[in-house]
Design a protein around this motif. Structure first.
Motif, short mmCIF file in Angstrom:
data_model
loop_
_atom_site.label_atom_id
_atom_site.label_comp_id
_atom_site.label_asym_id
_atom_site.label_seq_id
_atom_site.Cartn_x
_atom_site.Cartn_y
_atom_site.Cartn_z
N SER A 89 -11.41 61.18 -17.92
CA SER A 89 -11.60 61.17 -16.24
C SER A 89 -10.87 59.86 -15.72
N ALA A 90 -10.91 59.97 -14.48
CA ALA A 90 -10.29 58.78 -13.65
C ALA A 90 -11.09 57.50 -14.28
N GLU A 91 -12.45 57.64 -14.55
CA GLU A 91 -13.09 56.41 -15.14
C GLU A 91 -13.04 56.06 -16.72
N MET A 92 -12.20 56.94 -17.19
CA MET A 92 -11.94 56.80 -18.49
C MET A 92 -12.92 57.29 -19.23
N ASP A 93 -13.74 58.19 -18.87
CA ASP A 93 -14.69 58.96 -19.79
C ASP A 93 -14.04 60.02 -20.57
N LEU A 94 -14.34 60.11 -21.87
CA LEU A 94 -13.74 61.24 -22.49
C LEU A 94 -14.20 62.74 -21.98
N ILE A 95 -13.32 63.53 -21.73
CA ILE A 95 -14.07 64.97 -21.11
C ILE A 95 -13.38 66.12 -21.92
N GLY A 96 -12.67 65.85 -22.80
CA GLY A 96 -11.90 66.95 -23.52
C GLY A 96 -10.83 66.51 -24.71
N GLN A 97 -11.06 66.98 -26.14
CA GLN A 97 -9.85 66.74 -27.00
C GLN A 97 -9.94 68.02 -27.94
N MET A 98 -8.70 68.14 -28.41
CA MET A 98 -8.46 69.29 -29.51
C MET A 98 -7.32 68.70 -30.34
N ASP A 99 -7.40 68.66 -31.56
CA ASP A 99 -6.42 68.33 -32.60
C ASP A 99 -5.41 69.69 -32.64
N SER A 100 -4.57 69.40 -33.82
CA SER A 100 -3.65 70.59 -34.06
C SER A 100 -4.39 71.57 -34.64
N PHE A 101 -5.32 71.19 -35.74
CA PHE A 101 -5.99 72.01 -36.47
C PHE A 101 -7.11 72.98 -35.79
N GLY A 102 -7.73 72.25 -34.76
CA GLY A 102 -8.69 72.88 -33.94
C GLY A 102 -7.80 74.02 -33.10
N LEU A 103 -6.65 73.69 -32.54
CA LEU A 103 -6.14 74.40 -31.50
C LEU A 103 -5.49 75.75 -32.24
#
Length: 413
Positions: A318-332
Motif C-alpha cells: 500500500s502507499a503506507e508500505m503495508d504488504l497487501i498481496g504477493q505471489m511467487d512463480s510456483f504459486g502463480l
C-alpha cells in the motif's frame, strides 16, 4: 509414459490474440475457460484431477504437479525412480506429496464443478472489466540504434520516451512519433557519465533519473541531458526505479534487499531525503508506483535451488508500505496455465498490475491489488525477451524488448 508433444489447451486458446471488440470479449471468456481446464487437469494424461484415487494431484520435488496415476506409470513396475516429464529431474515416488492448493480448490468447486473464478471469490462478470487488448502501432530502435536496452520510461506530460541502453550515449529520448530527439549520458568515468545504466524513470517535472550499476549510484539529468544530481552514498546495487506524482523516486537496491524513497529538488540539484522504506526483500529489481493510489509493486528475484534457474515473486504494498498481496512463480503456476518469470512491472491508469513474462514472451495483466492475482494476457505474440514496461500519457503500452533491441508501442484496440 512420456509427456505429450501437443501444446496445452490454454496455449492453443490464447496464442496470437491481442483483442478487438466482440471477438476479443468472446476470446477472453474462452481463454478463461481454457485456463480453468488447464489448471484442473493433469498435463500428462489431460484427465481432470479428483480428490481421491488415481486422479489425486501430487507434487513432485521439482514443483510440477501430476496425477497419482501418471506418477505410478512414470515410476514403472519397480516403482523406484521416475523422471519429471517437464524438467527431467529424477525423484522417487516416496518423495511426492499431496498438492494441497489444488485439493482445496477441488473442494471449493465441489462435485458439481463450478467455475474457477467463483472459487477464487471473483464474479464471472470480471472479464468485462478487464483491460482491452493492444495492437502494435510503432516499433523503434533495433540493433545499432539501441544496444542491449535495460529500461524505458515515459514523460507524464509530453509522452516522450527515455530509454537506457549500453551504447556510447546511454540515454536516448524519443518523441511520440518515434523520432530520436536527443542522446546523452556519456559512457565514461566523469561525474555525470554513466558506467552501466540499469533502469530509468522520468519525473513529473521532466527530469530523467537513472540507476547506474557501474558505480552504484542514482543520477538525474534535465531533459536536455545536463547532469543535475548524483547520489552515490548508501547504495549497494540500485536497480529499478519509478517516479511518484510528487516527483519523488521509489527505487530498489537489489543487493541490500531494500526499497528507498528519494526526494530531491532536481532543478537546484539538491538531495532532500533518501529514506529506506522497506527492507528484507529478496533481490528486488523492477518496481512501479500507482499514480492514483500510491501503491507500490516490486519484483523479487528468488535464488535458484539446485539446477533450476530461479524464480520471481511479485509483491504489492500500500502507499503506507503495508504488504497487501504477493505471489511467487510456483504459486502463480498453481493458479495460472503457465510458469511466469516476471522481468518488468507497471500499473495501468485503472490501477491494474501489468507484468512482462519472459517464459511465454508475453505481457500479462494480474489485476488490481484487491483482486490480485488474475490472469489476462494483453500481448501474446511478437515479443522476444521483454524487459521493460511503461504507459504513456495517452495510455499506449510501451514494451522494451531486449531480444531484438527495440521499443514496441501498442495502442488499445
Amino acid at each position: 509414459l512420456s509427456c505429450p508433444q501437443r501444446p496445452p489447451r490454454w496455449a492453443r486458446g490464447i496464442r496470437g490474440r491481442c483483442g478487438g471488440s466482440d471477438r476479443s470479449a468472446q476470446a477472453g471468456m474462452a481463454a478463461e475457460d481454457e485456463a480453468e481446464l488447464s489448471l484442473l487437469e493433469c498435463r500428462v494424461c489431460f484427465e481432470p484431477y479428483g480428490p481421491d484415487g488415481q486422479r489425486r494431484p501430487l507434487n513432485l520435488p521439482c514443483g510440477h504437479v501430476l496425477c497419482r496415476g501418471c506418477v505410478g506409470a512414470l515410476a514403472g513396475a519397480e516403482r523406484q525412480r521416475l523422471e519429471c516429464p517437464f524438467c527431467r529431474r529424477l525423484c522417487g515416488p516416496a518423495e511426492t506429496s499431496d498438492c494441497r492448493p489444488l485439493l482445496q480448490l477441488l473442494e471449493l468447486l465441489g462435485p458439481a464443478g463450478g467455475g474457477l473464478a467463483s472459487a477464487l471469490g471473483r464474479s464471472g462478470g470480471g472479464a468485462a472489466a478487464a483491460p482491452a487488448g493492444f495492437g502494435l502501432r510503432l516499433c523503434l530502435g533495433g540493433w545499432g540504434s539501441l544496444v542491449n536496452p535495460t529500461g524505458v520510461a515515459a514523460c507524464p506530460g509530453s509522452g516522450h520516451l527515455a530509454v537506457a541502453h549500453d551504447g556510447k550515449k546511454r540515454i536516448h529520448v524519443f518523441g511520440p512519433s518515434g523520432v530520436c530527439l536527443r542522446r546523452f549520458g556519456e559512457r565514461g568515468d566523469a561525474g555525470n557519465d554513466i558506467k552501466y545504466a540499469l533502469d530509468v524513470t522520468v519525473t513529473s517535472d521532466g527530469h530523467v533519473v537513472v540507476t547506474d550499476g557501474g558505480d552504484c549510484s542514482v543520477k538525474a539529468f534535465d531533459f536536455e541531458g545536463r547532469g543535475v544530481l548524483a547520489v552515490r552514498e548508501g547504495f549497494c546495487l540500485p536497480w529499478g526505479l519509478d517516479a511518484t506524482p510528487k516527483s519523488e523516486v521509489i527505487l530498489t537496491d537489489s543487493e541490500a534487499g531494500a526499497l528507498y524513497r528519494l526526494a530531491a529538488d532536481f532543478r537546484r540539484g539538491e538531495l532532500k531525503k533518501c529514506q529506506m522504506i522497506r527492507s528484507r526483500l529478496v533481490s528486488p529489481r523492477a518496481v512501479a508506483v500507482c499514480q492514483t493510489s500510491g501503491a507500490v509493486v516490486v519484483i523479487e528475484h528468488l535464488k535458484a535451488r539446485g539446477p533450476s534457474k530461479g524464480s520471481t515473486r511479485v509483491k504489492i504494498f500500500s502507499a503506507e508500505m503495508d504488504l497487501i498481496g504477493q505471489m511467487d512463480s510456483f504459486g502463480l503456476n498453481l493458479v495460472f496455465p503457465s510458469r511466469i518469470h516476471a522481468t518488468a512491472v507497471a500499473f495501468d491508469k485503472e490501477g491494474r498490475v501489468i507484468v512482462t513474462d519472459v517464459c511465454s514472451q508475453a505481457v500479462i495483466c494480474l489485476g488490481k491489488p484487491e483482486e490480485f492475482p488474475i490472469f489476462n494476457p494483453l500481448i501474446s505474440h511478437g515479443l522476444s525477451y521483454p524487459v521493460g514496461l511503461t504507459y504513456t500519457a495517452n495510455n499506449s503500452l510501451v514494451v522494451l524488448d531486449s531480444g531484438d533491441h527495440s521499443i514496441k508501442v501498442y495502442s488499445s484496440t
